[in-house]
Design an enzyme around this catalytic site. Structure first.
Site, PDB file in Angstrom:
ATOM      1  N   ASP A 185      -9.281  12.183   8.993  1.00 54.39           N
ATOM      2  CA  ASP A 185      -7.908  11.946   9.442  1.00 54.39           C
ATOM      3  C   ASP A 185      -7.294  10.867   8.559  1.00 54.39           C
ATOM      4  OD1 ASP A 185      -8.119  13.753  11.620  1.00 54.39           O
ATOM      5  OD2 ASP A 185      -9.194  12.216  12.760  1.00 54.39           O
ATOM      6  N   LEU A 186      -6.328  11.227   7.760  1.00 53.52           N
ATOM      7  CA  LEU A 186      -5.760  10.346   6.751  1.00 53.52           C
ATOM      8  C   LEU A 186      -5.253   9.044   7.357  1.00 53.52           C
ATOM      9  CD1 LEU A 186      -4.921   9.949   3.794  1.00 53.52           C
ATOM     10  CD2 LEU A 186      -2.741  11.049   4.382  1.00 53.52           C
ATOM     11  N   ASP A 187      -5.770   7.919   6.838  1.00 56.36           N
ATOM     12  CA  ASP A 187      -5.337   6.568   7.222  1.00 56.36           C
ATOM     13  C   ASP A 187      -5.502   6.282   8.711  1.00 56.36           C
ATOM     14  OD1 ASP A 187      -4.652   5.889   4.618  1.00 56.36           O
ATOM     15  OD2 ASP A 187      -2.614   6.655   4.825  1.00 56.36           O
ATOM     16  N   GLU A 188      -6.434   6.965   9.373  1.00 54.10           N
ATOM     17  CA  GLU A 188      -6.638   6.749  10.804  1.00 54.10           C
ATOM     18  C   GLU A 188      -8.078   6.385  11.143  1.00 54.10           C
ATOM     19  OE1 GLU A 188      -5.092   9.849  13.257  1.00 54.10           O
ATOM     20  OE2 GLU A 188      -3.159   9.935  12.208  1.00 54.10           O
ATOM     21  N   LEU A 232       2.662   2.167   8.356  1.00 55.18           N
ATOM     22  CA  LEU A 232       2.346   3.465   8.944  1.00 55.18           C
ATOM     23  C   LEU A 232       2.190   3.314  10.454  1.00 55.18           C
ATOM     24  CD1 LEU A 232      -0.280   4.727   6.326  1.00 55.18           C
ATOM     25  CD2 LEU A 232       2.104   5.401   6.523  1.00 55.18           C
TER      26      LEU A 232
END
Length: 290
Positions: free
Chosen positions: A233-236, A203
């Site tokens: 915040d998705l995957d952040e 990602l």
């Protein structure tokens, strides 16, 4: 003369953070000396960007002049002067952990193996899953398994059950061990700083389905995984641990998937270990690891 390393003594973990300024270590170490806390381990870091000072100290109680509660009271008074937040616990304390998983069991399996071997000093209070595939594995380890299926229509109800279980078991950390559901914003906020996720490190380059096959088509030369705190915040969220392994042109997409599973499992287990040892400090959208 009393031996500060006597086997009957108790080790304590003292962690704190405060605005960075001159003399912090002098005041803290002076108080510990006055109280008779024998320091056996000390790490600290002052971040010039955020102006925040972080410290992790392990001390022995063999020479304490008063009780640990008395030391805690003295530190509370100092904390007011330094605008400091702190925590003291026994160094051998084992945080309670709830694990969430779907069908892929590679991350779960390594966590359970390390836990059983004593290499991961946590108390796993249960495993929750939206599928039933991992029930046999979990129950073989003697850990409660909770099957909570979910659909878009029942997502709010299912998350409420997970949170209820989290509170009921007095869990301190939710570990998403390849739990293939996106947590709602409300659940992410509720578990801020208390939920860790894992994902492949392709990602944001290779999103969506079959990321390893996408990466294979582009001829990537490194495979990695990232363990991070869950945020809205998705995957952040703030990164805790990462693992990478080099590959070459001979790797098939299927080979890459296997390497990816290894890196995911190791990175997640490392993040849980760091949490259990009180080494992670949130620093805005980053972490400090001491």
């Amino acid at each position: 003369m009393t031996n500060a390393n006597d086997a009957s003594s108790v080790q304590y973990l003292f962690t704190f953070r405060c605005p960075d300024r001159l003399g912090i270590l002098s005041k803290v170490s002076g108080l510990l000396f006055e109280q008779g806390a024998f320091v056996t381990e000390s790490f600290h870091y002052g971040d010039p960007q955020t102006g925040t000072f972080f410290a992790r100290i392990v001390f022995n109680d063999q020479l304490l002049k008063f009780s640990i509660d008395h030391l805690n009271d003295a530190l509370t008074e100092l904390a007011s002067d330094l605008d400091m937040s702190f925590a003291i616990r026994r160094a051998d304390y084992r945080p309670k952990v709830l694990i969430a998983v779907s069908r892929y069991d590679h991350c779960l399996n390594l966590l359970l193996t390390k836990w059983r071997a004593g290499a991961l000093k946590v108390d796993i209070v249960g495993v929750v899953s939206n599928h039933d595939d991992c029930r046999g594995l979990v129950q073989w380890y003697g850990i409660p398994f909770h099957h909570l299926p979910v659909t878009p229509a029942t997502k709010a109800e299912q998350e409420a059950k997970i949170l209820e279980l989290f509170d009921e078991k007095r869990a301190e950390l939710l570990v998403l061990a390849r739990y293939m559901q996106i947590l709602s914003d409300g659940m992410s906020r509720r578990l801020a700083g208390r939920a860790i996720n894992i994902h492949h490190s392709f990602l944001p380059g290779f999103k969506g389905a079959r990321p390893y096959h996408q990466a294979h088509e582009r001829g990537v030369k490194v495979i990695g995984a990232t363990a991070h705190y869950v945020t809205e915040d998705l995957d952040e969220g703030p990164i805790i641990a990462q693992e990478v392994k080099p590959i070459d042109h001979a790797y098939t997409a299927e080979n890459m998937v296997l390497v990816g599973q290894d890196t995911e499992a190791v990175a997640l287990a490392s993040a849980v270990r760091l949490f259990s040892e009180g080494r992670i400090f949130l620093n805005g959208n980053r972490t400090v690891i001491l």
